[in-house]
Design an enzyme around this catalytic site. Structure first.
Site, PDB file in Angstrom:
ATOM      1  N   GLY A 123     -24.977   5.186 -11.824  1.00 32.06           N
ATOM      2  CA  GLY A 123     -23.443   5.503 -11.839  1.00 32.06           C
ATOM      3  C   GLY A 123     -22.717   5.755 -13.321  1.00 32.06           C
ATOM      4  O   GLY A 123     -21.899   5.978 -13.444  1.00 32.06           O
ATOM      5  N   GLU A 124     -23.608   5.327 -14.406  1.00 31.03           N
ATOM      6  CA  GLU A 124     -23.239   5.499 -15.688  1.00 31.03           C
ATOM      7  C   GLU A 124     -23.268   7.144 -16.072  1.00 31.03           C
ATOM      8  O   GLU A 124     -23.927   7.742 -15.434  1.00 31.03           O
ATOM      9  CB  GLU A 124     -24.078   4.784 -16.715  1.00 31.03           C
ATOM     10  CG  GLU A 124     -23.752   3.176 -16.351  1.00 31.03           C
ATOM     11  CD  GLU A 124     -24.866   2.410 -17.543  1.00 31.03           C
ATOM     12  OE1 GLU A 124     -25.488   3.040 -18.218  1.00 31.03           O
ATOM     13  OE2 GLU A 124     -24.529   1.210 -17.413  1.00 31.03           O
TER      14      GLU A 124
ATOM     15  N   ARG B  45       2.111   2.181 -17.672  1.00 28.47           N
ATOM     16  CA  ARG B  45       3.398   1.918 -16.884  1.00 28.47           C
ATOM     17  C   ARG B  45       3.285   0.296 -16.670  1.00 28.47           C
ATOM     18  O   ARG B  45       4.274  -0.276 -16.325  1.00 28.47           O
ATOM     19  CB  ARG B  45       3.449   2.576 -15.359  1.00 28.47           C
ATOM     20  CG  ARG B  45       4.190   3.478 -15.588  1.00 28.47           C
ATOM     21  CD  ARG B  45       4.326   4.249 -14.233  1.00 28.47           C
ATOM     22  NE  ARG B  45       3.097   4.788 -13.514  1.00 28.47           N
ATOM     23  CZ  ARG B  45       3.071   5.177 -12.339  1.00 28.47           C
ATOM     24  NH1 ARG B  45       3.969   5.133 -11.463  1.00 28.47           N
ATOM     25  NH2 ARG B  45       1.498   5.447 -11.811  1.00 28.47           N
ATOM     26  N   GLN B  46       2.173  -0.236 -16.893  1.00 29.85           N
ATOM     27  CA  GLN B  46       1.997  -1.696 -16.763  1.00 29.85           C
ATOM     28  C   GLN B  46       2.088  -2.411 -18.037  1.00 29.85           C
ATOM     29  O   GLN B  46       1.306  -2.706 -18.771  1.00 29.85           O
ATOM     30  CB  GLN B  46       0.317  -1.953 -16.284  1.00 29.85           C
ATOM     31  CG  GLN B  46       0.420  -1.453 -14.762  1.00 29.85           C
ATOM     32  CD  GLN B  46      -0.924  -1.683 -14.660  1.00 29.85           C
ATOM     33  OE1 GLN B  46      -1.661  -2.622 -14.490  1.00 29.85           O
ATOM     34  NE2 GLN B  46      -1.411  -0.839 -13.475  1.00 29.85           N
TER      35      GLN B  46
ATOM     36  N   HIS C 277       5.337   6.237 -20.608  1.00 27.92           N
ATOM     37  CA  HIS C 277       6.486   5.388 -20.049  1.00 27.92           C
ATOM     38  C   HIS C 277       7.263   4.986 -20.823  1.00 27.92           C
ATOM     39  O   HIS C 277       8.745   4.969 -20.652  1.00 27.92           O
ATOM     40  CB  HIS C 277       5.749   4.601 -19.107  1.00 27.92           C
ATOM     41  CG  HIS C 277       6.976   4.234 -18.136  1.00 27.92           C
ATOM     42  ND1 HIS C 277       7.600   4.813 -17.422  1.00 27.92           N
ATOM     43  CD2 HIS C 277       7.282   2.962 -17.785  1.00 27.92           C
ATOM     44  CE1 HIS C 277       8.652   4.306 -16.750  1.00 27.92           C
ATOM     45  NE2 HIS C 277       8.467   2.918 -16.720  1.00 27.92           N
TER      46      HIS C 277
ATOM     47  N   ASP D 245      16.418   6.950 -12.313  1.00 33.09           N
ATOM     48  CA  ASP D 245      16.741   5.491 -12.496  1.00 33.09           C
ATOM     49  C   ASP D 245      17.122   5.577 -13.898  1.00 33.09           C
ATOM     50  O   ASP D 245      17.295   6.766 -14.477  1.00 33.09           O
ATOM     51  CB  ASP D 245      15.508   4.539 -12.334  1.00 33.09           C
ATOM     52  CG  ASP D 245      14.093   4.934 -13.151  1.00 33.09           C
ATOM     53  OD1 ASP D 245      14.396   5.648 -14.242  1.00 33.09           O
ATOM     54  OD2 ASP D 245      13.157   4.865 -12.703  1.00 33.09           O
TER      55      ASP D 245
ATOM     56  N   LYS E 254      17.922   1.798  -9.868  1.00 34.92           N
ATOM     57  CA  LYS E 254      16.548   1.770  -9.059  1.00 34.92           C
ATOM     58  C   LYS E 254      16.020   0.218  -9.071  1.00 34.92           C
ATOM     59  O   LYS E 254      15.918  -0.323 -10.189  1.00 34.92           O
ATOM     60  CB  LYS E 254      15.258   2.622  -9.547  1.00 34.92           C
ATOM     61  CG  LYS E 254      14.014   2.258  -8.781  1.00 34.92           C
ATOM     62  CD  LYS E 254      13.056   3.211  -9.082  1.00 34.92           C
ATOM     63  CE  LYS E 254      12.400   3.099 -10.275  1.00 34.92           C
ATOM     64  NZ  LYS E 254      11.080   3.951 -10.710  1.00 34.92           N
TER      65      LYS E 254
ATOM     66  N   ARG F 154      12.548  -1.774  -8.203  1.00 27.65           N
ATOM     67  CA  ARG F 154      11.443  -1.788  -7.501  1.00 27.65           C
ATOM     68  C   ARG F 154      10.876  -2.868  -6.766  1.00 27.65           C
ATOM     69  O   ARG F 154      10.891  -3.933  -7.275  1.00 27.65           O
ATOM     70  CB  ARG F 154      10.171  -1.193  -8.656  1.00 27.65           C
ATOM     71  CG  ARG F 154       8.747  -1.063  -8.026  1.00 27.65           C
ATOM     72  CD  ARG F 154       7.920  -0.268  -8.918  1.00 27.65           C
ATOM     73  NE  ARG F 154       7.958   1.216  -9.251  1.00 27.65           N
ATOM     74  CZ  ARG F 154       7.597   1.856  -8.257  1.00 27.65           C
ATOM     75  NH1 ARG F 154       7.504   1.804  -7.258  1.00 27.65           N
ATOM     76  NH2 ARG F 154       8.094   3.314  -8.740  1.00 27.65           N
TER      77      ARG F 154
ATOM     78  N   ASP G 131      12.488  13.204 -13.930  1.00 29.84           N
ATOM     79  CA  ASP G 131      11.501  11.999 -14.215  1.00 29.84           C
ATOM     80  C   ASP G 131      10.229  12.064 -15.269  1.00 29.84           C
ATOM     81  O   ASP G 131      10.126  13.266 -15.183  1.00 29.84           O
ATOM     82  CB  ASP G 131      11.432  11.278 -12.916  1.00 29.84           C
ATOM     83  CG  ASP G 131      11.089   9.852 -13.018  1.00 29.84           C
ATOM     84  OD1 ASP G 131      11.184   9.153 -14.082  1.00 29.84           O
ATOM     85  OD2 ASP G 131      10.938   9.179 -12.032  1.00 29.84           O
TER      86      ASP G 131
HETATM   87  C1  R5P Z   1       8.875   4.436 -13.207  1.00 32.95           C
HETATM   88  O1  R5P Z   1       9.885   3.808 -13.713  1.00 32.95           O
HETATM   89  C2  R5P Z   1       8.687   5.804 -13.580  1.00 32.95           C
HETATM   90  O2  R5P Z   1       9.557   6.229 -14.367  1.00 32.95           O
HETATM   91  C3  R5P Z   1       8.734   6.801 -12.383  1.00 32.95           C
HETATM   92  O3  R5P Z   1      10.015   6.785 -11.682  1.00 32.95           O
HETATM   93  C4  R5P Z   1       7.845   6.027 -11.482  1.00 32.95           C
HETATM   94  O4  R5P Z   1       6.556   5.950 -11.928  1.00 32.95           O
HETATM   95  C5  R5P Z   1       7.700   7.207 -10.093  1.00 32.95           C
HETATM   96  O5  R5P Z   1       6.866   6.607  -9.226  1.00 32.95           O
HETATM   97  P1  R5P Z   1       6.721   6.975  -7.615  1.00 32.95           P
HETATM   98  O6  R5P Z   1       6.775   8.405  -7.702  1.00 32.95           O
HETATM   99  O7  R5P Z   1       5.398   6.014  -7.055  1.00 32.95           O
HETATM  100  O8  R5P Z   1       8.045   6.336  -7.257  1.00 32.95           O
END
Ligand code: R5P
Length: 281
Positions: free
Chosen positions: A34-35, A88-89, A121, A159, A183, A185, A209
């Site tokens: 798998g490498e 995003r994390q 992000h 958002d 927004k 989440r 976005d």
């Molecule tokens: C999050 O803050 C980003 O700016 C997007 O709004 C988000 O990643 C969108 O994700 P999804 O399409 O899964 O709602």
């Protein structure tokens, strides 16, 4: 020489055409366990790697490419991340979680001299690489994807975090208002949208976005716009992941068209960021 990761082949080729910097070749060898291993024909002093890290294997491939071209004699490496996965994390929400964006950035930073990230992000991710890193805002090019005859358009961020993108697209388009919804989440596939009171009846609305992933955020906003009588709802974003049934969800909520860039190439890609990158290089 430009070297491309597997997820950025078409963008690398456009970048090479626009910048007149030659594009190298990369091959892959897969092993039974798998490498995999990359091999390039890199020659020269300055290696420019362009690699979206959408998946774990894209990330691993990038680390190998950096090592391969350093081994082949590169004295300077520029790493371009058209899309940076895990960015995003960027917050530790609960004890025991990683700050994944930092972990990914640290690993990428060890194999390069500088980093260019297209619309991460949050720009604060640039602080984690340990080498100079800059964020390139490609949002003005999104204006080029839109019909030229929009009347009294509204550029709407789903958002608060996306309002600067909406303003930038509006400025590049040249006319229109901006607004944003709030927004919250709830989970990776659930969001709660609190709409503003903006009047959208009979108007063209462009939802802007940075990323559309599951489509949950944008489709919830689009449904509200549709119910309030918006004329046409367009969606434009920098990075279109469009996972699972995002396209259906968006179309069911009243979205007329989706337009995006080639940071991730999809059928909705309508504009290239290559000229912007070439200028920056
Ligand atoms: C999050 O803050 C980003 O700016 C997007 O709004 C988000 O990643 C969108 O994700 P999804 O399409 O899964 O709602």
């Amino acid at each position: 020489m430009i070297i491309s990761g597997s997820a950025s082949i078409s963008l690398a080729s456009s970048l090479s055409s626009h910048s007149k910097i030659p594009l190298g070749k990369t091959t892959h060898q897969n092993f039974p366990d798998g490498e995999f291993m990359v091999q390039t024909n890199f020659k020269g002093d300055h290696g420019i790697i362009i690699a979206a890290t959408r998946s774990a294997s894209d990330h691993l491939e990038l680390l190998q490419l950096q090592d391969a071209i350093r081994e082949a004699g590169a004295t300077k490496i520029t790493t371009i991340l058209p899309y940076m996965g895990y960015a995003r994390q960027d917050t530790v929400f609960e004890p025991g979680q990683p700050l994944s964006a930092r972990a990914m950035a640290r690993s990428i930073g060890t194999g390069t001299d500088r980093v260019i990230i297209v619309n991460p992000h949050k720009n604060t991710v640039c602080d984690y690489f340990g080498v100079p890193a800059i964020a390139l805002d490609a949002s003005p090019v999104l204006a080029q994807t839109l019909p030229t005859n929009l009347e009294n358009p509204l550029f709407l961020a789903p958002d608060a975090g996306a309002i600067s993108l909406a303003k930038s697209v509006r400025d590049a388009y040249g006319t229109g208002d901006t607004d944003y919804f709030e927004k919250d989440r709830i989970s990776s596939t659930e969001v709660q949208i609190s709409p503003s009171t903006v009047d959208v009846a009979g108007r063209d609305v462009i939802c802007v976005d940075d990323i559309i992933s599951t489509g949950t955020t944008t489709s919830k906003s689009a449904r509200i716009l549709h119910d309030r009588g918006a004329k046409t709802i367009f969606v434009t974003c920098i990075h279109a992941l469009l996972v699972e049934d995002a396209r259906k969800m968006l179309s069911d909520s009243g979205v007329g068209a989706i337009y995006t860039t080639d940071t991730i190439v999809t059928p909705e890609t309508k504009v290239s960021i290559a000229p912007l990158l070439a200028k920056l290089l």
